[in-house]
Design a protein around this motif. Structure first.
Motif, short mmCIF file in Angstrom:
data_model
loop_
_atom_site.label_atom_id
_atom_site.label_comp_id
_atom_site.label_asym_id
_atom_site.label_seq_id
_atom_site.Cartn_x
_atom_site.Cartn_y
_atom_site.Cartn_z
N TYR A 62 57.88 25.54 67.05
CA TYR A 62 56.65 24.59 66.97
C TYR A 62 56.16 24.80 65.52
N MET A 63 55.18 23.71 65.23
CA MET A 63 54.61 23.78 63.82
C MET A 63 53.46 24.60 63.68
N GLY A 64 53.62 25.56 63.33
CA GLY A 64 52.40 26.72 63.08
C GLY A 64 51.39 26.19 62.03
N ILE A 65 51.99 25.39 61.23
CA ILE A 65 50.74 24.77 60.02
C ILE A 65 51.32 23.45 59.82
N TYR A 66 50.77 22.58 59.98
CA TYR A 66 51.26 21.14 59.72
C TYR A 66 49.95 20.44 58.84
N GLU A 67 50.29 19.32 58.37
CA GLU A 67 49.54 18.46 57.29
C GLU A 67 49.37 17.14 57.92
N THR A 68 48.18 16.66 58.05
CA THR A 68 47.97 15.22 58.39
C THR A 68 47.66 14.43 57.17
N VAL A 69 47.78 13.16 57.12
CA VAL A 69 47.36 12.20 56.11
C VAL A 69 46.66 10.98 56.78
N ASP A 70 45.56 10.75 56.09
CA ASP A 70 44.84 9.38 56.40
C ASP A 70 45.34 8.28 55.66
N PRO A 71 46.28 7.34 56.59
CA PRO A 71 46.86 6.27 55.87
C PRO A 71 45.93 5.31 54.90
N ASN A 72 44.74 5.39 55.18
CA ASN A 72 43.83 4.47 54.23
C ASN A 72 43.50 5.08 53.09
N THR A 73 42.88 6.57 53.04
CA THR A 73 42.39 7.04 52.03
C THR A 73 43.29 8.00 51.34
N ASN A 74 44.45 8.46 52.06
CA ASN A 74 45.43 9.40 51.55
C ASN A 74 44.80 10.75 51.51
N ALA A 75 43.69 11.10 52.25
CA ALA A 75 43.24 12.34 52.36
C ALA A 75 44.19 13.32 53.16
N ARG A 76 44.26 14.45 52.74
CA ARG A 76 45.15 15.39 53.40
C ARG A 76 44.37 16.56 53.97
N VAL A 77 44.62 16.92 55.22
CA VAL A 77 43.97 17.96 56.00
C VAL A 77 44.88 18.85 56.74
N LEU A 78 44.98 20.26 56.48
CA LEU A 78 45.79 21.20 56.95
C LEU A 78 45.31 21.79 58.23
N GLN A 100 44.87 9.72 61.97
CA GLN A 100 45.73 10.36 60.68
C GLN A 100 47.04 10.41 61.42
N GLU A 101 47.93 10.61 60.25
CA GLU A 101 49.64 10.84 60.63
C GLU A 101 49.96 12.18 60.27
N ILE A 102 50.72 12.68 61.13
CA ILE A 102 51.33 14.02 60.46
C ILE A 102 52.51 13.85 59.37
N LEU A 104 55.49 14.74 58.39
CA LEU A 104 56.52 15.72 58.70
C LEU A 104 57.31 16.31 57.35
N ASN A 105 57.34 15.74 56.22
CA ASN A 105 57.96 16.26 55.22
C ASN A 105 57.00 16.94 54.17
N SER A 106 55.83 17.61 54.73
CA SER A 106 55.08 18.15 53.75
C SER A 106 55.59 19.73 53.47
N SER A 107 55.53 19.99 52.21
CA SER A 107 55.92 21.35 51.64
C SER A 107 55.03 22.56 52.48
N ARG A 108 54.15 22.17 52.84
CA ARG A 108 53.39 23.13 53.67
C ARG A 108 53.26 23.41 54.84
N THR A 109 54.23 22.64 55.69
CA THR A 109 54.43 22.66 57.16
C THR A 109 55.25 24.21 57.25
N VAL A 110 54.62 24.86 58.14
CA VAL A 110 55.28 26.20 58.67
C VAL A 110 55.82 25.79 60.03
N THR A 111 57.08 26.17 60.33
CA THR A 111 57.80 26.33 61.41
C THR A 111 57.91 27.65 62.10
N ALA A 112 57.12 27.81 63.23
CA ALA A 112 57.20 29.13 63.79
C ALA A 112 57.76 29.24 65.35
N GLU A 113 57.88 30.46 65.69
CA GLU A 113 58.86 30.45 67.04
C GLU A 113 57.81 31.22 68.06
#
Length: 636
Positions: A62-78, A100-102, A104-113
């Protein structure tokens, strides 16, 4: 949210809840899935569940940490993905599309088990265990509600008025618009796949409690895989984030965690099953495996575990852990009044066994027996009793079982008929198509009392299944293990099951000790006699019996070197006097009787007095068997 990524926030969560649950009666404040229907519990709230691990699924990514992006403002939230199945991606409505959209290519994404256990209520759990647990929780919740009403649980689904329902029927588009208020993303999978955004549907909260449940897509009934027929209660997917290697199949756990019943889980799984365009390289699971591993959340809720502990026992009248200081006080106080409790229990069981005090003595020893160690393959401490001389085809054995049910926390009566032997599923087996362990009658928790009623056996032919089932019963009794069937091989699962066999003559099954019943009274109406026996005993006295039997199983026991030497000398003398009838098996059995006789009196070491009493009981038991043998020829 208050901690930067990769900090120790996860430990803080666990420690916070661990400390909170230590507060006075705090564990009773938490709503239990054992007592409260899932549709009355608030989603994403803290719940508890007392259960047995029936199966273990493959680890889940599962995504332990993931980042979302606002398509209009490009604001990013962790965001953090722990303790949840679904990611909130934002809001969609008719006025603006600002969700917001996730990334999936964010370098800050952490996959956990995490590990998923399929858990069911403890098989054969007695009604009194459920009632006491429920009333303890209800009283704590009531007292809590008086102080802080906002924390009491309320049904999470409010019924619409008739006008609203009619309006929805006339304007289906309105219903669709309402459902489009939120969009979510499911972000877990056994293969690490991240599901896209989907439209959630309304959660069906009315889940029946049967063994088979029919899901909305008219597929075959969903089998909740309970080991025993007729069981009720929720099955849960329990998701464990740490130390999962310390748990194993058939462990009894109490888990505290976050309840997840998001309807999106059901929709994603249904769409995956219904879709014919799935790339087989992307999804390796079969349709049957998806169906079993991802059932509708309304029928099989998910619990994301914050704290989990193995239970030594499930008796709600005893402290959960006997090693703590407060528990030691409880134990010492109870032990001080042990003698009258034992005397009352002996009298109660003597009446139940129609005035046979010797059989009552052995029944007490049987009920406090437990496997305390294993020497190579030999289980030490098992004490299977065959109570022979039971009236054939009468209600006697049924009522004996009812009395045992009132005394022990978990039990099951196995009626040994030709029909049951040939058609019941005793041994759990692996279903490779669905990738799950299909349960069987012998998949039971430790310290369950199994009463095998052989008085029901009549002439007939056992088929292959029947022979396998009888063999499995014999292995359970002799070796305290069940060989689970994995098609290509057998896998041994050790167990600790107290088996009592009721039979007319000597049992067909092996046993450690045969006691022939000698009724002193024959009641004209057996049912009336047994019912009056149960109604006559006070609830407070019954609770003392329950504490007595559960507590004595958990006590340590030892034999001093001095007593060991005396026992050896005594045995040598017995062999001299009667070399033919006194065997090593007799020594082993007499030592077992002496062990449980000592524990039944609250003594954790063997004394000379208890050894002599054990020899006396064994002599009486053998004399009775010999007498019966003379009467009935070679039957015994």
């Amino acid at each position: 949210a208050q901690n930067v990524p990769n900090s120790d926030w996860e430990k803080k969560v666990t420690e916070y809840f661990k400390e909170k649950l230590k507060e006075n009666n705090a564990t009773n404040w938490v709503p239990s899935l054992n007592d409260v229907p899932v549709h009355y519990l608030k989603p994403n709230s803290l719940v508890k569940f007392r259960c047995m691990v029936q199966d273990m699924f493959d680890p889940e990514f599962y995504m332990g940490i993931y980042e979302t992006v606002d398509p209009n403002t490009n604001a990013r939230v962790l965001h953090f993905g722990k303790y949840r199945d679904v990611a909130e991606c934002g809001i969609v409505n008719k006025i603006s599309v600002g969700f917001q959209e996730i990334d999936l290519n964010s370098s800050r994404t952490v996959t956990a088990e995490r590990q998923t256990f399929y858990c069911v209520p403890v098989p054969g759990e007695s009604a009194w265990v459920k009632e006491i647990s429920f009333f303890d929780g209800a009283s704590a919740l009531a007292s809590q509600a008086r102080v802080s009403p906002s924390t009491s649980y309320t049904p999470s689904r409010h019924k619409r008025s008739y006008e609203e329902d009619e309006d929805m029927d006339l304007h289906p588009s309105k219903q669709k618009d309402q459902h489009m208020d939120h969009k979510c993303c499911v972000f877990s999978g056994s293969g690490g796949d991240i599901h896209g955004c989907v439209e959630p549907k309304r959660l069906e909260t009315e889940a029946s409690a049967g063994h088979h449940l029919i899901s909305a897509n008219c597929s075959p009934p969903l089998d909740l895989n309970f080991p025993l027929p007729g069981e009720k209660g929720p099955a849960c997917l329990v998701k464990v984030y740490e130390s999962w290697e310390s748990f194993k199949v058939n462990d009894v756990l109490e888990v505290y965690g976050i309840l997840s019943v998001d309807p999106v889980l059901s929709i994603v799984n249904n769409e995956e099953r219904d879709s014919s365009t799935l790339d087989p390289m992307e999804c390796m699971d079969t349709a049957e495996e998806q169906r079993v591993h991802s059932p509708p959340a309304s029928l099989v809720p998910r619990i994301h575990v914050i704290l989990a502990q193995k239970l030594q026992h499930i008796n709600p009248l005893l402290p959960a852990c006997l090693n703590e200081e407060e528990s030691k006080t409880f134990v010492s106080n109870f032990m001080s009044e042990l003698s009258p409790v034992r005397a009352e229990l002996l009298g109660f069981l003597t009446h139940a066994l129609l005035g046979d005090s010797l059989a009552a003595e052995y029944l007490i020893l049987h009920l406090i027996s437990t496997v305390y160690a294993r020497r190579d393959v030999l289980p030490l401490g098992k004490f299977t009793v065959n109570l022979s001389g039971c009236p054939r085809n009468s209600v006697f054995t049924e009522h004996i079982y009812r009395i045992i049910q009132q005394l022990v926390p978990a039990s099951y009566r196995l009626q040994m008929t030709i029909e049951n032997m040939n058609h019941s599923r005793f041994i759990p087996h692996k279903d490779y198509a669905a990738n799950r362990l299909v349960s069987g009658v012998l998949q039971l928790a430790s310290n369950t009392s199994l009463v095998v009623d052989e008085t029901q056996l009549e002439q007939g032919q056992l088929d292959t299944t029947g022979v396998h089932n009888v063999t499995a019963l014999g292995n359970l009794i002799t070796w305290q293990k069940v060989d689970y069937d994995f098609s290509y091989h057998q896998m041994e699962f050790p167990c600790n099951i107290n088996v009592l066999i009721t039979s007319e003559g000597r049992s067909l099954l092996p046993s450690d000790c045969q006691v022939h019943l000698q009724p002193q009274i024959i009641p004209p109406n057996m049912e009336e006699y047994m019912n009056s026996l149960l109604t006559a005993v006070l609830p407070s006295v019954l609770n003392k019996f329950r504490i007595y039997l559960s507590l004595l199983r958990l006590l340590d026991y030892s034999i001093s070197d001095e007593v060991t030497k005396a026992v050896e000398e005594d045995f040598v003398e017995m062999r001299k006097n009667d070399p033919e009838s006194v065997t090593a098996d007799d020594l082993h059995r007499t030592l077992l009787v002496a062990r449980f006789l000592s524990l039944s009196a609250g003594q954790t070491t063997l004394s000379r007095e208890r050894w002599l009493r054990a020899k006396q009981l064994e002599a009486l038991r053998k004399a009775r068997l010999q007498q019966q043998k003379c009467v009935n020829g070679n039957e015994l």
